[in-house]
Design a protein around this motif. Structure first.
Motif, short mmCIF file in Angstrom:
data_model
loop_
_atom_site.label_atom_id
_atom_site.label_comp_id
_atom_site.label_asym_id
_atom_site.label_seq_id
_atom_site.Cartn_x
_atom_site.Cartn_y
_atom_site.Cartn_z
N UNK A 1 56.32 -55.73 27.93
CA UNK A 1 56.64 -57.16 27.90
C UNK A 1 55.97 -57.80 26.68
N UNK A 2 56.67 -58.72 26.04
CA UNK A 2 56.06 -59.45 24.94
C UNK A 2 56.62 -60.87 24.93
N UNK A 3 55.75 -61.84 24.70
CA UNK A 3 56.20 -63.23 24.62
C UNK A 3 55.40 -63.95 23.54
N UNK A 4 56.11 -64.74 22.76
CA UNK A 4 55.47 -65.62 21.80
C UNK A 4 55.79 -67.06 22.20
N UNK A 5 54.76 -67.84 22.44
CA UNK A 5 54.95 -69.21 22.94
C UNK A 5 54.27 -70.16 21.97
N UNK A 6 54.93 -71.28 21.74
CA UNK A 6 54.46 -72.18 20.68
C UNK A 6 54.57 -73.63 21.14
N UNK A 7 53.48 -74.40 20.97
CA UNK A 7 53.52 -75.85 21.12
C UNK A 7 53.44 -76.46 19.72
N UNK A 8 54.46 -77.23 19.36
CA UNK A 8 54.41 -77.90 18.06
C UNK A 8 53.46 -79.10 18.12
N UNK A 9 53.16 -79.67 16.97
CA UNK A 9 52.35 -80.89 16.94
C UNK A 9 53.02 -81.99 17.75
N UNK A 10 52.21 -82.75 18.48
CA UNK A 10 52.75 -83.94 19.12
C UNK A 10 53.01 -85.03 18.07
N UNK A 11 54.04 -85.85 18.36
CA UNK A 11 54.32 -86.96 17.45
C UNK A 11 54.49 -88.24 18.24
N UNK A 12 54.34 -89.38 17.60
CA UNK A 12 54.48 -90.66 18.27
C UNK A 12 53.22 -91.49 18.13
N UNK A 13 53.19 -92.61 18.86
CA UNK A 13 52.09 -93.56 18.71
C UNK A 13 50.91 -93.24 19.62
N UNK A 14 51.07 -92.32 20.58
CA UNK A 14 49.99 -92.00 21.52
C UNK A 14 49.13 -90.87 20.96
N UNK A 15 48.13 -91.23 20.16
CA UNK A 15 47.26 -90.22 19.59
C UNK A 15 45.84 -90.41 20.08
N UNK A 16 45.22 -89.33 20.53
CA UNK A 16 43.85 -89.37 21.04
C UNK A 16 42.83 -89.13 19.94
N UNK A 17 43.30 -88.77 18.76
CA UNK A 17 42.37 -88.34 17.71
C UNK A 17 41.72 -89.52 16.99
N UNK A 18 40.44 -89.37 16.70
CA UNK A 18 39.72 -90.36 15.89
C UNK A 18 38.66 -89.62 15.09
#
Lengths: 370, 370, 370
Positions: free
Chosen positions: B267-284
């Protein structure tokens, strides 16, 4: 679906009358004497187990076992379902390997006490506290553990001799350590003779670099209707206190006898905890000369110092209504020495620091196995 | 009593060696690297189900299913008994209606991941967190939900096509809203081809007037011993922050392949979450220029901003000892981008705010179904 | 293993639309009206029971019964497994003796309500609160108790008459007392006629020296398809408040009727709580003349004073799809008087001190027994 799924259970309850004496006059924490009547659960459980033949002498094995708190009282925060001995594994001609939650080999050997799971259970003294479904950071003083995160190997029975080794992974980090457990045993059962030895180490239970350990020896012999047995248990603890590592040694023992009388069985056990010795002592004195206890220097119920031992005499009679159902009655005399802080299993707990408390108990109950 | 009562179960455990890397140097919350060995439970359960023929093509159906925390470790406050997929309902020629607690249609489609319930479960990324037995106010970021208070309709299978709709009632009030859920799917399984689409809305999960939603597409095709599959998941979140409603979009995907080798399965799986986009950003950033996280602006593991994605590669091999029993071994490489905060399913959690952590895992385990 | 082990269950769920009115204008604690839709669990359970023939007219009996929170929502801190009616005991020609957790004889008699376990359950008014798996220090106002630490005796059926006595041990100490319970009943079921009387005392529930008590009378008669029945319940409470012992008397009653219509059953019940009387009144007035409640002077939902009663009308229809499966629909009109604080069973609770709230409910559900 499985061809050999089994539902099984063990239900045991008793009415108890329970006298608890006052704390020793020297104890800084007082306790008036009191009598309680109660309905108690004696280690009841319910489970499912099964196996699948895989050919070539191999089998898949499983068990899912739950606590039944038969009197309706679940300890707060306790999950009853599937947190008793529960596993999945493989049996091969070279032994059995399984993962899950299970009694350690030391506890399995201590379960040859005559009153397992009931208030007179001698394992409570012998193993310094019976601990149900605990991790490597819970109940660190106990050597009678039902242990989570267990990977186990059991040898096949070799002419009556079986070897066991259980390892519990160090998954739970404390601020200073990642504790883990290894428990092993060799037990021989052949005809009238049983002999067992078990050894268990608790790595980093008492802080970084510490290693607690216990060994247990057991022997029993059956002469006709009479069976005699004995335990010796030796426990060693290490605790980091400030910048020091203090240690404690405790040696406990038991003599046991049963006598079969038709459908009845007479049982008697004398269990003894000697004084703890070593540098880890919880005892002190306050301004009035009363004896105080520093809880952080206790290892379970044990600590170093004079008169810190305890002893108990348990007498029982049970009468089989069938192979699966029996009435039973017990008498228990539990005596702490002046500075002793032991408590009977599932007994009414003493307030922290109350020393020298004595207990007497009479029970009448019913056991049914299915 | 019931003529067709069945007891069934799934028991799966593994020993894992687990390396967790340090947090990114830019992260305000540090995390030293560490290695753990552990025994883990891989989604084990035990249940009872049955049905009663009512005549006229109708049946009464039920199921009572419990979590088995096979390693003995129950999450605090969690009720294991009967809180997994549990229902009572009616099957008719026009479909099945039931009430209870059940996986949503989105989660059922995501369960076609190759490692469901185990640490490499890709649903943890694809659905932004696998959430077990949750209400409409718990785990609001997750689209892989086992959902309480569910009323469900499943169509009959129509030449391989089945439609499902689940509604979860808005029983739990927050200060500003009464959240509720609707999840639907259409899934076709015919010969070598599987195709599925699912759509789920979360009304008022992020405050009054908000509506989160996700759609999932899945396809797979079997060529002889080889099966190839893929997911695309698109999630949209809305959160009331002060007087504003901010939003976040996340798109995740997976490629999967299995190859049958006699009694073995690769079995093999490659899973990917892309960058989130929009106005809701937690980063500072803090005074030292380190990247900080405002937890109230995370939606589960996701937030908007550069380098907030993650990816994982999961490789597995399993070998069937029988139809019901298999050994398995897995390798997992889980990599957060510099500002990413994803965690493998049931993995050792990172401290809140630690970013860019990478994980490697090797497991060996045993699965038995009964 | 046991020759006659049985798995059994009762699964019942409903979709409810639930209107809750505003608090009375005189109430110091306000409550706006609100409507909720929800999926509800109606007293579902799952269990195992069995017996073993011991010869001579004796049998060992056991039962292990668990709550099934069918909608997935377990009350916080509640252990579902094996904490419903659970016992081990002996049946003899002279009656049955068992220990465990079980409904009291008073609750068993009140369970002849037409809607037991569902929102219109009249036992919630008649017994001043249905209390599930409680000890002698929990829910002290309730006389409809599933009681832990129970030792029970049930007579054999003597031409339709059965006597029962349950004692619950005073194991839980309060600061001033060690409460205990005794509940007894005599119930006759013969042909069309049922008659029952039950009496229960709560020693020291309200403080040292207090004794609460209730008696319940029940009668029912079947005329062809019509069955008529009635309850009267009289409850007396004593509470130590400061240096005084205050008392409260409450008298509640119910009229019930069912009519069998082919496979259908029509049900109607009118239940009434009269005003409480005595010196234990929680009512006061604040500076604005609004009515306040002193929670320490409530006994469950009851207190002394004018307009402290409540009444409810419950109408139901159920249709049997088989002997084991039925659809049902209910209508409930629950009305508190101006100062009344009763709540339907498992209903949306009112904020403490909100008085005079009225409730209307419509439900549609499914019941399956196995």
């Amino acid at each position: 679906q499985g061809s050999d799924l089994t539902l099984y259970g063990y239900l045991n309850t008793a009415v108890e009358s329970y006298y608890k004496g006052a704390a020793a006059s020297s104890s800084a924490v007082g306790l008036p004497s009191a009598t309680t009547s109660r309905l108690t659960n004696y280690g009841s459980f319910f489970g499912t187990r099964g196996s699948e033949d895989l050919g070539g002498g191999m089998k898949a094995l499983f068990q899912v076992e739950s606590y039944v708190f038969l009197d309706g009282v679940t300890p707060p925060g306790f999950n009853a379902f599937a947190s008793r001995n529960t596993r999945v594994g493989l049996e091969t001609p070279y032994g059995t390997v399984f993962g899950g939650v299970w009694d350690t080999p030391v506890r399995m050997l201590l379960a040859r006490d005559l009153f397992p799971g009931s208030t007179p259970d001698g394992g409570q003294i012998l193993g310094n506290g019976v601990a149900n479904t605990v991790s490597n950071v819970q109940a660190p003083g106990s050597f009678a553990r039902r242990q989570v995160n267990t990977l186990a190997y059991w040898s096949p029975s070799m002419n009556g001799l079986r070897l066991m080794a259980h390892y519990s992974f160090g998954e739970d980090a404390t601020p200073t350590a990642r504790p883990r457990l290894l428990s092993t045993s060799a037990v021989y059962d052949g005809g009238p003779l049983s002999l067992g030895a078990a050894y268990e180490t608790h790595g980093r239970y008492g802080g970084a670099g510490t290693q607690d350990r216990a060994w247990v020896l057991y022997g029993a012999y059956t002469f006709g209707n009479l069976k005699l047995g004995a335990y010796v248990v030796d426990m060693h603890y290490e605790r980091v206190i400030g910048s020091d590592t203090l240690d404690l040694d405790v040696r406990n023992w038991q003599l046991q006898a049963t006598y079969r009388l038709g459908k009845g069985l007479l049982k008697a056990a004398y269990t003894r905890a000697d004084n703890g010795s070593g540098s880890l002592s919880a005892l002190g004195t306050d301004a009035n000369g009363q004896v105080t206890v520093d809880a952080s220097r206790m290892a379970g119920q044990a600590t170093a110092g004079p008169d810190t031992g305890a002893s108990q005499i348990a007498l029982g009679y049970e009468y089989g209504l069938s192979k699966r159902t029996a009435w039973h009655t017990n008498l228990l005399f539990h005596r702490n020495e002046r500075n002793g802080a032991y408590t009977p299993f599932a007994g009414v707990p003493s307030p922290a620091g109350a020393l020298g408390v004595r207990t007497r108990l009479l029970s009448v109950g019913l056991r049914h196995v299915f």
